[in-house]
Design a protein around this motif. Structure first.
Motif, PDB file in Angstrom:
ATOM      1  N   GLN A 241     -22.781 -65.869 -10.513  1.00  0.00           N
ATOM      2  CA  GLN A 241     -22.380 -66.722 -11.693  1.00  0.00           C
ATOM      3  C   GLN A 241     -22.416 -65.759 -13.147  1.00  0.00           C
ATOM      4  OE1 GLN A 241     -24.481 -70.197 -12.351  1.00  0.00           O
ATOM      5  NE2 GLN A 241     -23.336 -70.751 -14.182  1.00  0.00           N
ATOM      6  N   ALA A 242     -23.514 -64.759 -12.907  1.00  0.00           N
ATOM      7  CA  ALA A 242     -23.895 -63.898 -14.295  1.00  0.00           C
ATOM      8  C   ALA A 242     -22.656 -62.908 -14.235  1.00  0.00           C
ATOM      9  CB  ALA A 242     -25.179 -63.409 -14.202  1.00  0.00           C
ATOM     10  N   MET A 243     -22.454 -62.356 -13.079  1.00  0.00           N
ATOM     11  CA  MET A 243     -21.176 -61.434 -12.873  1.00  0.00           C
ATOM     12  C   MET A 243     -19.915 -62.163 -13.419  1.00  0.00           C
ATOM     13  SD  MET A 243     -21.951 -59.245  -9.528  1.00  0.00           S
ATOM     14  CE  MET A 243     -22.395 -60.339  -8.342  1.00  0.00           C
ATOM     15  N   ALA A 244     -19.449 -63.047 -13.131  1.00  0.00           N
ATOM     16  CA  ALA A 244     -18.341 -63.864 -13.544  1.00  0.00           C
ATOM     17  C   ALA A 244     -18.206 -63.808 -14.853  1.00  0.00           C
ATOM     18  CB  ALA A 244     -18.198 -65.192 -12.623  1.00  0.00           C
ATOM     19  N   LYS A 245     -19.227 -64.567 -15.326  1.00  0.00           N
ATOM     20  CA  LYS A 245     -19.406 -64.616 -16.798  1.00  0.00           C
ATOM     21  C   LYS A 245     -19.502 -63.320 -17.731  1.00  0.00           C
ATOM     22  CE  LYS A 245     -22.217 -66.560 -20.428  1.00  0.00           C
ATOM     23  NZ  LYS A 245     -23.711 -67.240 -20.479  1.00  0.00           N
ATOM     24  N   LEU A 246     -19.997 -62.222 -17.111  1.00  0.00           N
ATOM     25  CA  LEU A 246     -19.925 -60.825 -17.790  1.00  0.00           C
ATOM     26  C   LEU A 246     -18.292 -60.256 -17.785  1.00  0.00           C
ATOM     27  CD1 LEU A 246     -21.049 -58.535 -19.334  1.00  0.00           C
ATOM     28  CD2 LEU A 246     -21.568 -57.793 -16.892  1.00  0.00           C
ATOM     29  N   LEU A 247     -17.861 -60.433 -16.695  1.00  0.00           N
ATOM     30  CA  LEU A 247     -16.360 -59.985 -16.458  1.00  0.00           C
ATOM     31  C   LEU A 247     -15.551 -60.484 -17.184  1.00  0.00           C
ATOM     32  CD1 LEU A 247     -16.537 -59.467 -12.657  1.00  0.00           C
ATOM     33  CD2 LEU A 247     -16.267 -57.592 -14.176  1.00  0.00           C
ATOM     34  N   GLY A 248     -15.571 -61.785 -17.508  1.00  0.00           N
ATOM     35  CA  GLY A 248     -14.644 -62.837 -18.414  1.00  0.00           C
ATOM     36  C   GLY A 248     -14.847 -62.386 -19.578  1.00  0.00           C
ATOM     37  N   ARG A 249     -16.197 -62.370 -20.233  1.00  0.00           N
ATOM     38  CA  ARG A 249     -16.370 -62.051 -21.386  1.00  0.00           C
ATOM     39  C   ARG A 249     -15.796 -60.364 -21.681  1.00  0.00           C
ATOM     40  NH1 ARG A 249     -22.423 -60.283 -22.811  1.00  0.00           N
ATOM     41  NH2 ARG A 249     -21.500 -58.454 -21.706  1.00  0.00           N
ATOM     42  N   GLU A 250     -15.868 -59.560 -20.991  1.00  0.00           N
ATOM     43  CA  GLU A 250     -15.402 -58.205 -21.325  1.00  0.00           C
ATOM     44  C   GLU A 250     -13.810 -58.116 -21.223  1.00  0.00           C
ATOM     45  OE1 GLU A 250     -17.660 -55.647 -22.170  1.00  0.00           O
ATOM     46  OE2 GLU A 250     -18.620 -57.274 -22.046  1.00  0.00           O
ATOM     47  N   ARG A 251     -13.345 -59.054 -20.256  1.00  0.00           N
ATOM     48  CA  ARG A 251     -11.730 -58.963 -20.290  1.00  0.00           C
ATOM     49  C   ARG A 251     -11.052 -59.639 -21.632  1.00  0.00           C
ATOM     50  NH1 ARG A 251      -7.773 -57.834 -17.323  1.00  0.00           N
ATOM     51  NH2 ARG A 251      -9.138 -57.386 -15.108  1.00  0.00           N
ATOM     52  N   ASN A 252     -11.784 -60.691 -21.978  1.00  0.00           N
ATOM     53  CA  ASN A 252     -11.356 -61.403 -23.209  1.00  0.00           C
ATOM     54  C   ASN A 252     -11.627 -60.877 -24.505  1.00  0.00           C
ATOM     55  OD1 ASN A 252     -10.155 -63.200 -21.480  1.00  0.00           O
ATOM     56  ND2 ASN A 252     -12.049 -64.500 -21.301  1.00  0.00           N
ATOM     57  N   THR A 253     -12.803 -60.222 -24.506  1.00  0.00           N
ATOM     58  CA  THR A 253     -13.319 -59.760 -25.843  1.00  0.00           C
ATOM     59  C   THR A 253     -13.122 -57.908 -25.874  1.00  0.00           C
ATOM     60  OG1 THR A 253     -15.436 -59.466 -25.244  1.00  0.00           O
ATOM     61  CG2 THR A 253     -14.582 -61.558 -26.142  1.00  0.00           C
ATOM     62  N   THR A 254     -14.023 -57.345 -24.947  1.00  0.00           N
ATOM     63  CA  THR A 254     -14.000 -55.847 -25.214  1.00  0.00           C
ATOM     64  C   THR A 254     -12.603 -55.199 -24.983  1.00  0.00           C
ATOM     65  OG1 THR A 254     -16.361 -56.018 -24.668  1.00  0.00           O
ATOM     66  CG2 THR A 254     -15.197 -53.895 -24.732  1.00  0.00           C
ATOM     67  N   LEU A 255     -12.150 -55.475 -23.715  1.00  0.00           N
ATOM     68  CA  LEU A 255     -10.854 -55.132 -23.229  1.00  0.00           C
ATOM     69  C   LEU A 255      -9.765 -55.485 -24.155  1.00  0.00           C
ATOM     70  CD1 LEU A 255      -9.217 -53.430 -21.237  1.00  0.00           C
ATOM     71  CD2 LEU A 255      -8.990 -55.465 -19.975  1.00  0.00           C
ATOM     72  N   ALA A 256      -9.841 -56.706 -24.675  1.00  0.00           N
ATOM     73  CA  ALA A 256      -8.702 -57.124 -25.762  1.00  0.00           C
ATOM     74  C   ALA A 256      -8.811 -56.363 -26.981  1.00  0.00           C
ATOM     75  CB  ALA A 256      -9.119 -58.475 -25.770  1.00  0.00           C
ATOM     76  N   VAL A 257      -9.963 -56.014 -27.436  1.00  0.00           N
ATOM     77  CA  VAL A 257     -10.350 -54.966 -28.638  1.00  0.00           C
ATOM     78  C   VAL A 257      -9.528 -53.815 -28.429  1.00  0.00           C
ATOM     79  CG1 VAL A 257     -11.751 -54.093 -30.250  1.00  0.00           C
ATOM     80  CG2 VAL A 257     -12.117 -56.314 -29.549  1.00  0.00           C
ATOM     81  N   LEU A 258      -9.801 -53.251 -27.273  1.00  0.00           N
ATOM     82  CA  LEU A 258      -9.477 -51.845 -26.792  1.00  0.00           C
ATOM     83  C   LEU A 258      -8.038 -51.939 -26.615  1.00  0.00           C
ATOM     84  CD1 LEU A 258     -11.866 -50.329 -24.052  1.00  0.00           C
ATOM     85  CD2 LEU A 258     -11.300 -49.380 -26.314  1.00  0.00           C
ATOM     86  N   LEU A 259      -7.402 -52.680 -26.117  1.00  0.00           N
ATOM     87  CA  LEU A 259      -5.875 -52.697 -25.937  1.00  0.00           C
ATOM     88  C   LEU A 259      -5.239 -52.851 -27.240  1.00  0.00           C
ATOM     89  CD1 LEU A 259      -5.381 -55.012 -22.825  1.00  0.00           C
ATOM     90  CD2 LEU A 259      -5.568 -52.663 -23.061  1.00  0.00           C
ATOM     91  N   LYS A 260      -5.807 -53.519 -28.246  1.00  0.00           N
ATOM     92  CA  LYS A 260      -5.415 -53.857 -29.506  1.00  0.00           C
ATOM     93  C   LYS A 260      -5.399 -52.473 -30.512  1.00  0.00           C
ATOM     94  CE  LYS A 260      -5.739 -56.824 -33.979  1.00  0.00           C
ATOM     95  NZ  LYS A 260      -6.273 -55.568 -34.849  1.00  0.00           N
ATOM     96  N   LEU A 261      -6.612 -51.698 -30.284  1.00  0.00           N
ATOM     97  CA  LEU A 261      -6.598 -50.401 -30.798  1.00  0.00           C
ATOM     98  C   LEU A 261      -5.519 -49.530 -30.297  1.00  0.00           C
ATOM     99  CD1 LEU A 261     -10.543 -50.215 -31.061  1.00  0.00           C
ATOM    100  CD2 LEU A 261      -9.023 -50.481 -33.168  1.00  0.00           C
ATOM    101  N   PHE A 262      -5.419 -49.543 -29.021  1.00  0.00           N
ATOM    102  CA  PHE A 262      -4.434 -48.452 -28.462  1.00  0.00           C
ATOM    103  C   PHE A 262      -2.828 -48.804 -29.089  1.00  0.00           C
ATOM    104  CE2 PHE A 262      -7.252 -47.805 -24.738  1.00  0.00           C
ATOM    105  CZ  PHE A 262      -7.154 -46.218 -24.646  1.00  0.00           C
TER     106      PHE A 262
END
Length: 284
Positions: free
Chosen positions: A162-183
């Protein structure tokens, strides 16, 4: 002086961090680079035709003509590299999710300095303050994304799905999204800040043409005693177009003196006479 009047001004151009001086008698004007119409079958150092107030002019890539990498090619290569690094991080997170789903170790780079982008980022020198400022914004989200892999590996030990799923969802929707926007912003910035100019060369008895330069810097007067033969080992591919050098009267920087009339034809090169015939409708 090289067949030109001693009091004639010289136009100073910048090409790949080198300075060239062009006799002003052969330069009609310097313009912002207009749209270019491609033309098949022309020498590789020509980009095509530009339409200057109804006159079709061949556009020479002056860097390529002098044996340097094209500024336009470098911009496209940078953009393509950033597209690849963007895709790397999409696939990196996909693989992290797959390692959780398939209950296996994650084998890609967890250290943000060891992925392809991280190695590039640590060694790249930004060419201007705008690019430098934008690149600084990559540091935190890039480190955070890679840090998520270490967190996931720790959670695997405890089987906390459950913690892994929550962490992965957060990273995809926030951190990765920020990186893609910067690229995306970085790719757009590189294209927007690519501002070549074109000098229009015209000399009696020769077809007019335009040639690209990174920038037109200044107009200077050169004294005859500052001019000397081009030294060996200067790395100029065409030693007919550049035969002499001179010292800039202000900065004392070495200027390579360019003979524009020697650019249209040379050893092993195709003359482009006729390329600038009147352009009725530019090719697309």
């Amino acid at each position: 002086m090289m067949g030109y009047p001693d009091d004639m001004p010289w136009l100073v151009l910048r090409l790949q961090q080198q300075s060239f001086a062009v006799p002003s008698l052969e330069v009609r004007e310097v313009i912002t680079l207009p749209p270019v119409a491609s033309v098949p079958g022309i020498p590789s150092y020509f980009r095509g035709l530009i339409n200057l107030r109804g006159q079709a002019l061949p556009l020479m890539d002056l860097r390529k003509r002098l044996g340097m990498p094209s500024a336009l090619d470098q911009v496209h290569a940078f953009r393509d590299l950033m597209v690849q690094r963007e895709q790397d991080h999409r696939r990196w997170l996909d693989e992290l999710e797959a390692s959780v789903r398939e209950k296996r170790p994650f084998t890609l780079a967890m250290d943000p300095h060891q992925c392809a982008f991280g190695r590039w980022y640590d060694s790249y020198e930004a060419p201007d303050p705008w690019t430098k400022s934008l690149l600084r914004k990559f540091d935190h989200p890039h480190q955070r994304l890679h840090g998520a892999a270490r967190q996931i590996e720790a959670l695997k030990v405890h089987g906390d799905t459950q913690a892994m799923a929550k962490l992965l969802g957060r990273e995809r929707n926030t951190t990765l999204a920020v990186l893609l926007k910067l690229f995306g912003e970085l790719q757009a910035l590189i294209l927007e800040t690519h501002r070549e100019v074109a000098m229009v060369v015209e000399r009696r008895g020769l077809d007019a043409f335009a040639a690209t330069a990174d920038e037109a810097q200044s107009v200077v007067s050169l004294t005859a005693d500052s001019v000397q033969d081009l030294p060996s080992g200067m790395g100029i591919a065409d030693r007919e177009a550049v035969t002499h050098v001179a010292r800039h009267p202000g900065s004392q920087e070495l200027l390579m003196l360019l003979e524009p009339s020697c650019l249209l034809a040379g050893p092993g090169r195709q003359n482009v006479k006729g390329l600038s015939d009147p352009l009725v409708s530019p090719p697309h």
